[in-house]
Design an enzyme around this catalytic site. Structure first.
Site, PDB file in Angstrom:
ATOM      1  N   ASP A 150     -50.766 -39.017  27.645  1.00  0.00           N
ATOM      2  CA  ASP A 150     -50.712 -37.631  27.217  1.00  0.00           C
ATOM      3  C   ASP A 150     -49.419 -37.061  27.814  1.00  0.00           C
ATOM      4  O   ASP A 150     -48.865 -37.633  28.747  1.00  0.00           O
ATOM      5  CB  ASP A 150     -51.944 -36.897  27.759  1.00  0.00           C
ATOM      6  CG  ASP A 150     -51.845 -35.399  27.594  1.00  0.00           C
ATOM      7  OD1 ASP A 150     -51.549 -34.946  26.474  1.00  0.00           O
ATOM      8  OD2 ASP A 150     -52.038 -34.676  28.584  1.00  0.00           O
ATOM      9  N   VAL A 151     -48.955 -35.932  27.317  1.00  0.00           N
ATOM     10  CA  VAL A 151     -47.681 -35.389  27.812  1.00  0.00           C
ATOM     11  C   VAL A 151     -47.884 -34.124  28.648  1.00  0.00           C
ATOM     12  O   VAL A 151     -47.600 -34.110  29.844  1.00  0.00           O
ATOM     13  CB  VAL A 151     -46.693 -35.140  26.642  1.00  0.00           C
ATOM     14  CG1 VAL A 151     -45.404 -34.509  27.160  1.00  0.00           C
ATOM     15  CG2 VAL A 151     -46.382 -36.476  25.955  1.00  0.00           C
ATOM     16  N   ASP A 152     -48.407 -33.048  28.040  1.00  0.00           N
ATOM     17  CA  ASP A 152     -48.562 -31.781  28.765  1.00  0.00           C
ATOM     18  C   ASP A 152     -49.529 -31.926  29.943  1.00  0.00           C
ATOM     19  O   ASP A 152     -50.637 -32.445  29.782  1.00  0.00           O
ATOM     20  CB  ASP A 152     -49.087 -30.681  27.823  1.00  0.00           C
ATOM     21  CG  ASP A 152     -48.087 -30.324  26.742  1.00  0.00           C
ATOM     22  OD1 ASP A 152     -46.879 -30.456  27.002  1.00  0.00           O
ATOM     23  OD2 ASP A 152     -48.501 -29.921  25.642  1.00  0.00           O
ATOM     24  N   GLY A 194     -60.657 -27.763  27.805  1.00  0.00           N
ATOM     25  CA  GLY A 194     -62.033 -27.914  28.312  1.00  0.00           C
ATOM     26  C   GLY A 194     -62.986 -28.388  27.243  1.00  0.00           C
ATOM     27  O   GLY A 194     -64.118 -28.740  27.520  1.00  0.00           O
ATOM     28  N   GLY A 229     -50.729 -33.506  21.757  1.00  0.00           N
ATOM     29  CA  GLY A 229     -51.092 -32.420  20.853  1.00  0.00           C
ATOM     30  C   GLY A 229     -50.013 -31.356  20.851  1.00  0.00           C
ATOM     31  O   GLY A 229     -50.128 -30.340  20.181  1.00  0.00           O
ATOM     32  N   GLY A 230     -48.952 -31.574  21.633  1.00  0.00           N
ATOM     33  CA  GLY A 230     -47.831 -30.646  21.701  1.00  0.00           C
ATOM     34  C   GLY A 230     -46.836 -30.904  20.577  1.00  0.00           C
ATOM     35  O   GLY A 230     -47.145 -31.615  19.610  1.00  0.00           O
ATOM     36  N   THR A 264     -59.196 -34.062  25.175  1.00  0.00           N
ATOM     37  CA  THR A 264     -58.733 -34.821  24.002  1.00  0.00           C
ATOM     38  C   THR A 264     -58.257 -36.224  24.396  1.00  0.00           C
ATOM     39  O   THR A 264     -58.220 -37.124  23.561  1.00  0.00           O
ATOM     40  CB  THR A 264     -57.585 -34.088  23.263  1.00  0.00           C
ATOM     41  OG1 THR A 264     -56.495 -33.908  24.159  1.00  0.00           O
ATOM     42  CG2 THR A 264     -58.029 -32.747  22.723  1.00  0.00           C
TER      43      THR A 264
END
Length: 225
Positions: free
Chosen positions: A21-23, A54, A111-112, A181
């Site tokens: 994931d990134v963020d 969440g 998701g960014g 996610t």
């Protein structure tokens, strides 16, 4: 069935691919929150990000609502990247370098926004065809997003991992991330490692067998190979 701690560690050591994931994982901040602050609507958007991470709101709904509050243009996004480039989480560069040395493929699934994530990938020497993220629609003043991207949906990260397994024939794929996610991408990911180095989300921490707060812990595990 959730893998045990020792199984997760073993799967990580013999992974063919590791997806990050990134963020709040690879970078210290949430890109969309930074964009909102930059556009002067920070508080409203941060609250919605918290709900999305969440798991109390579908990802797509949260993304749509946050973008409608921000109403940013592609130019504003580019200016954000120039003026406030994403801050890499300590240790991630060393971890990605080591995975590359071991010939373990590295992917960024976010998701960014792709324009922000590509900037991060370049810093980490991750090929841009290993980046899966949401594309801003650049055709109008207010940038919407391309809803056809798998990462625009709840469950999208899992769809990307299924696609990678099919496309490259990977059997062992590990997902690393901080949010709901990321956790739900396992399965199809072989194992999930929760990351709390930037923000600890209790509902993620409680539901995974291996939870780390620094990338050094993962580097240490790779020394056993």
């Amino acid at each position: 069935m959730m893998t045990t701690l020792s199984q997760t560690k073993e799967l990580f050591r013999r992974a063919e691919a590791v997806c990050f994931d990134v963020d709040s994982t690879v970078i210290k901040e949430e890109g969309i929150d930074e964009l909102a602050k930059f556009c002067g609507v920070g508080d409203a958007v941060t609250e919605m990000t918290r709900k999305a991470m969440g798991g109390s709101m579908t990802f797509k709904k949260a993304l749509t609502e946050r973008l409608s509050i921000i109403r940013c243009s592609r130019e504003q996004v580019n200016k954000l990247i120039t003026d406030h480039p994403p801050q890499l989480t300590p240790g991630v560069r060393e971890l990605v370098d080591r995975l590359h040395e071991l010939n373990i493929k590295v992917f960024l699934i976010s998701g960014g926004f792709r324009c922000i994530v590509e900037h991060v990938a370049t810093q980490l020497n991750i090929p841009l065809n290993h980046v899966y993220a949401n594309r801003l629609n650049p055709l109008r003043e207010y940038a919407g997003f391309d809803e056809s991207q798998p990462t625009a949906e709840s469950g999208g990260k899992g769809k990307v991992i299924s696609m990678l397994k099919e496309q490259y024939g990977y059997e062992t794929v590990v997902m690393i991330g901080d949010g709901a996610t990321d956790l739900e991408a396992c399965p199809p990911a072989s194992a999930f490692i929760g990351f709390g180095g930037n923000v600890i989300r209790p509902q993620v921490k409680e539901r995974c067998s291996w939870y780390v707060t620094s990338f050094g812990e993962l580097l240490k595990e790779l020394e056993k190979i």
